[in-house]
Design a protein around this motif. Sequence first.
Motif, PDB file in Angstrom:
ATOM      1  N   SER A  60      -6.587  -0.127  -3.811  1.00 55.10           N
ATOM      2  CA  SER A  60      -7.056  -1.205  -3.365  1.00 55.10           C
ATOM      3  C   SER A  60      -8.321  -1.109  -2.247  1.00 55.10           C
ATOM      4  CB  SER A  60      -5.979  -2.438  -3.491  1.00 55.10           C
ATOM      5  OG  SER A  60      -5.119  -1.758  -1.949  1.00 55.10           O
ATOM      6  N   LEU A  61      -7.933  -0.609  -1.473  1.00 58.61           N
ATOM      7  CA  LEU A  61      -8.893  -0.087  -0.427  1.00 58.61           C
ATOM      8  C   LEU A  61      -9.739   0.987  -0.126  1.00 58.61           C
ATOM      9  CD1 LEU A  61      -5.844   1.140   2.694  1.00 58.61           C
ATOM     10  CD2 LEU A  61      -6.820  -0.986   3.114  1.00 58.61           C
ATOM     11  N   LEU A  62     -10.235   0.905  -1.415  1.00 62.14           N
ATOM     12  CA  LEU A  62     -11.379   1.585  -1.569  1.00 62.14           C
ATOM     13  C   LEU A  62     -12.325   0.840  -1.956  1.00 62.14           C
ATOM     14  CD1 LEU A  62      -9.742   4.758  -3.148  1.00 62.14           C
ATOM     15  CD2 LEU A  62     -11.752   5.082  -0.985  1.00 62.14           C
ATOM     16  N   GLN A  63     -11.734  -0.484  -2.453  1.00 59.24           N
ATOM     17  CA  GLN A  63     -12.948  -1.493  -3.568  1.00 59.24           C
ATOM     18  C   GLN A  63     -13.290  -2.079  -2.058  1.00 59.24           C
ATOM     19  OE1 GLN A  63     -11.394  -3.936  -6.532  1.00 59.24           O
ATOM     20  NE2 GLN A  63      -9.524  -3.168  -6.320  1.00 59.24           N
ATOM     21  N   VAL A  64     -13.026  -1.876  -0.993  1.00 59.19           N
ATOM     22  CA  VAL A  64     -13.850  -2.486   0.001  1.00 59.19           C
ATOM     23  C   VAL A  64     -14.061  -1.738   1.542  1.00 59.19           C
ATOM     24  CG1 VAL A  64     -13.189  -4.784  -0.360  1.00 59.19           C
ATOM     25  CG2 VAL A  64     -11.866  -3.453   0.950  1.00 59.19           C
ATOM     26  N   CYS A  65     -13.609  -0.226   1.450  1.00 59.09           N
ATOM     27  CA  CYS A  65     -14.053   0.486   2.555  1.00 59.09           C
ATOM     28  C   CYS A  65     -14.728   2.213   2.259  1.00 59.09           C
ATOM     29  CB  CYS A  65     -11.933   0.938   3.387  1.00 59.09           C
ATOM     30  SG  CYS A  65     -11.683   0.052   3.502  1.00 59.09           S
ATOM     31  N   ASP A  66     -15.114   2.381   3.166  1.00 62.09           N
ATOM     32  CA  ASP A  66     -16.013   3.687   2.919  1.00 62.09           C
ATOM     33  C   ASP A  66     -15.656   4.603   3.072  1.00 62.09           C
ATOM     34  OD1 ASP A  66     -18.551   2.343   2.843  1.00 62.09           O
ATOM     35  OD2 ASP A  66     -17.835   0.976   3.994  1.00 62.09           O
ATOM     36  N   GLU A  67     -14.069   4.524   3.769  1.00 63.15           N
ATOM     37  CA  GLU A  67     -13.687   5.888   4.318  1.00 63.15           C
ATOM     38  C   GLU A  67     -12.050   5.295   3.630  1.00 63.15           C
ATOM     39  OE1 GLU A  67     -13.629   8.224   7.309  1.00 63.15           O
ATOM     40  OE2 GLU A  67     -13.497   6.611   8.609  1.00 63.15           O
ATOM     41  N   VAL A  68     -10.961   6.123   3.863  1.00 62.80           N
ATOM     42  CA  VAL A  68      -9.591   5.616   3.926  1.00 62.80           C
ATOM     43  C   VAL A  68      -8.947   6.750   4.331  1.00 62.80           C
ATOM     44  CG1 VAL A  68      -7.564   5.533   3.278  1.00 62.80           C
ATOM     45  CG2 VAL A  68      -9.549   4.805   2.220  1.00 62.80           C
ATOM     46  N   ILE A  69      -8.022   6.455   6.046  1.00 63.00           N
ATOM     47  CA  ILE A  69      -7.670   7.620   6.386  1.00 63.00           C
ATOM     48  C   ILE A  69      -5.833   7.335   6.074  1.00 63.00           C
ATOM     49  CG2 ILE A  69      -7.283   8.420   8.582  1.00 63.00           C
ATOM     50  CD1 ILE A  69     -10.042   8.354   8.333  1.00 63.00           C
TER      51      ILE A  69
ATOM     52  N   SER B 271       5.850  14.097   4.316  1.00 61.08           N
ATOM     53  CA  SER B 271       6.271  13.498   3.736  1.00 61.08           C
ATOM     54  C   SER B 271       6.217  15.030   2.642  1.00 61.08           C
ATOM     55  CB  SER B 271       5.206  13.266   2.349  1.00 61.08           C
ATOM     56  OG  SER B 271       4.627  11.678   3.081  1.00 61.08           O
ATOM     57  N   THR B 272       7.662  14.793   1.664  1.00 63.37           N
ATOM     58  CA  THR B 272       8.065  16.511   0.852  1.00 63.37           C
ATOM     59  C   THR B 272       7.933  15.104  -0.745  1.00 63.37           C
ATOM     60  OG1 THR B 272       9.894  14.617   1.109  1.00 63.37           O
ATOM     61  CG2 THR B 272       9.747  17.022   2.174  1.00 63.37           C
ATOM     62  N   ASP B 273       7.238  14.695  -1.326  1.00 63.46           N
ATOM     63  CA  ASP B 273       7.173  13.970  -2.048  1.00 63.46           C
ATOM     64  C   ASP B 273       5.316  14.012  -2.793  1.00 63.46           C
ATOM     65  OD1 ASP B 273       5.812  12.165  -1.017  1.00 63.46           O
ATOM     66  OD2 ASP B 273       7.050  10.783  -1.557  1.00 63.46           O
ATOM     67  N   ASP B 274       4.993  13.387  -3.528  1.00 59.04           N
ATOM     68  CA  ASP B 274       3.685  13.837  -4.178  1.00 59.04           C
ATOM     69  C   ASP B 274       2.838  12.843  -3.272  1.00 59.04           C
ATOM     70  OD1 ASP B 274       3.960  15.768  -5.736  1.00 59.04           O
ATOM     71  OD2 ASP B 274       4.322  14.595  -7.761  1.00 59.04           O
ATOM     72  N   THR B 275       3.198  12.295  -2.169  1.00 58.30           N
ATOM     73  CA  THR B 275       1.981  11.016  -1.094  1.00 58.30           C
ATOM     74  C   THR B 275       0.891  11.962  -0.547  1.00 58.30           C
ATOM     75  OG1 THR B 275       4.250  10.254  -0.314  1.00 58.30           O
ATOM     76  CG2 THR B 275       2.195   9.571   0.582  1.00 58.30           C
ATOM     77  N   VAL B 276       1.032  13.416  -0.583  1.00 60.59           N
ATOM     78  CA  VAL B 276      -0.306  13.444  -0.192  1.00 60.59           C
ATOM     79  C   VAL B 276      -1.274  14.147  -1.087  1.00 60.59           C
ATOM     80  CG1 VAL B 276      -1.239  16.063   1.828  1.00 60.59           C
ATOM     81  CG2 VAL B 276       0.604  14.316   2.201  1.00 60.59           C
ATOM     82  N   ALA B 277      -0.693  14.782  -2.457  1.00 62.15           N
ATOM     83  CA  ALA B 277      -1.373  15.110  -3.309  1.00 62.15           C
ATOM     84  C   ALA B 277      -2.019  13.960  -3.841  1.00 62.15           C
ATOM     85  CB  ALA B 277      -0.271  15.612  -4.083  1.00 62.15           C
ATOM     86  N   ILE B 278      -1.830  12.909  -4.090  1.00 58.79           N
ATOM     87  CA  ILE B 278      -1.922  11.020  -5.105  1.00 58.79           C
ATOM     88  C   ILE B 278      -2.764  11.149  -3.635  1.00 58.79           C
ATOM     89  CG2 ILE B 278      -1.490   9.369  -5.210  1.00 58.79           C
ATOM     90  CD1 ILE B 278       1.764  10.032  -6.152  1.00 58.79           C
ATOM     91  N   ALA B 279      -3.313  10.945  -2.640  1.00 59.73           N
ATOM     92  CA  ALA B 279      -3.754  10.807  -1.582  1.00 59.73           C
ATOM     93  C   ALA B 279      -5.246  11.734  -1.656  1.00 59.73           C
ATOM     94  CB  ALA B 279      -3.144  10.558  -0.508  1.00 59.73           C
ATOM     95  N   THR B 280      -4.875  12.814  -1.290  1.00 64.64           N
ATOM     96  CA  THR B 280      -6.079  13.218  -1.142  1.00 64.64           C
ATOM     97  C   THR B 280      -7.081  13.389  -2.842  1.00 64.64           C
ATOM     98  OG1 THR B 280      -5.212  15.155   0.198  1.00 64.64           O
ATOM     99  CG2 THR B 280      -6.789  15.849  -1.319  1.00 64.64           C
ATOM    100  N   ALA B 281      -6.438  13.612  -4.023  1.00 62.85           N
ATOM    101  CA  ALA B 281      -7.316  13.618  -5.155  1.00 62.85           C
ATOM    102  C   ALA B 281      -8.103  12.148  -5.001  1.00 62.85           C
ATOM    103  CB  ALA B 281      -6.013  13.616  -6.527  1.00 62.85           C
ATOM    104  N   LEU B 282      -7.186  10.794  -4.182  1.00 58.37           N
ATOM    105  CA  LEU B 282      -8.765   9.717  -4.520  1.00 58.37           C
ATOM    106  C   LEU B 282      -9.193  10.251  -3.707  1.00 58.37           C
ATOM    107  CD1 LEU B 282      -4.969   7.590  -5.034  1.00 58.37           C
ATOM    108  CD2 LEU B 282      -7.135   7.856  -6.179  1.00 58.37           C
ATOM    109  N   GLY B 283      -9.626  10.562  -2.739  1.00 58.91           N
ATOM    110  CA  GLY B 283      -9.915  10.817  -1.775  1.00 58.91           C
ATOM    111  C   GLY B 283      -9.923  10.522  -0.316  1.00 58.91           C
ATOM    112  N   ALA B 284      -8.393  10.772  -0.240  1.00 57.71           N
ATOM    113  CA  ALA B 284      -8.371   9.691   0.923  1.00 57.71           C
ATOM    114  C   ALA B 284      -8.912  11.090   2.125  1.00 57.71           C
ATOM    115  CB  ALA B 284      -7.430   9.610   1.349  1.00 57.71           C
ATOM    116  N   LYS B 285      -8.954  10.823   3.547  1.00 58.14           N
ATOM    117  CA  LYS B 285      -8.905  11.778   4.441  1.00 58.14           C
ATOM    118  C   LYS B 285      -7.680  11.441   5.243  1.00 58.14           C
ATOM    119  CE  LYS B 285     -13.688  11.464   5.751  1.00 58.14           C
ATOM    120  NZ  LYS B 285     -13.802  10.631   6.935  1.00 58.14           N
ATOM    121  N   VAL B 286      -7.069  13.215   4.679  1.00 54.61           N
ATOM    122  CA  VAL B 286      -5.054  12.949   5.334  1.00 54.61           C
ATOM    123  C   VAL B 286      -4.605  13.844   6.249  1.00 54.61           C
ATOM    124  CG1 VAL B 286      -2.666  13.734   4.119  1.00 54.61           C
ATOM    125  CG2 VAL B 286      -4.441  12.463   3.225  1.00 54.61           C
TER     126      VAL B 286
END
Length: 253
Positions: free
Chosen positions: A23-32, A38-53
């Motif tokens: 939803s953020l990527l529909q209006v934001c030019d970057e996502v931080i 985290s010990t689950d897949d949070t970072v992997a999912i965020a990175t795959a979507l192009g977020a800077k983690v």
Amino acid sequence: MTKISGLVITYNEAQHIRACLESLLQVCDEVIVVDSLSTDDTVAIATALGAKVYSQAFLGYGLQKNHGLAFCQHVWVLSLDADERLDADAIADIQRLDLVNSQYDTYEFRRKNLFHGKWIRCTTWYPDYVRRLFHREKVRFSEAQCHEKVESTAHTQLDSHIIHYSFTDYHDMLHKLNKYSTQYAADNSGTKKRVSVWSPALHGLFAFLKNYVIRGGILCGFDGFNISLLNALGSYFKYAKLLEKQRYSGAKP
């Protein structure tokens, strides 16, 4: 359209983070994303979507979000919690805003709190205005451990919505009630805010009446009553724990 940085802090949010970032990527030019190890897949999912983690051990909600502002390239920032996402009307509103010539430094949105699969339209859960879009060179988050907010004197309210998957069930609500009331006491124990033995009961009673009677919890059936009761308990224990700290923090075992 003015460029916007999206900002989210996370800890084990694999269940929610994809919908939030999409939803953020529909209006934001970057996502931080500032992740608290985290010990689950949070970072992997965020990175795959192009977020800077960026990884950072948790500092408290306000401090953690202010830490993330340093990584944002753009002066306008749209900050969501991981269990939130922009509704279609919010996306449309943001796309129409003239942020370059704005007289405001902060925009508030109505929040739709969902529980048991439905939108709770009663109690203080709606419209539940939250400040999410702001000019980072003019305002920052308060440094509260919980219930932090953007500190602004030039804000305005929009009629559009943020969707919030706040609690999974009553057990989750009780768990967070205990957590937030403890953090409230910690935030205020070093201030001049004094409470009496009557404060917890009076605040709890007022919170119940406000939620159940004034804000229509009585019209929302079983959930309306329980949300009103738990909001009252949360208010009661905020002041009970603060009173405990003020009276007994120096007591020896």
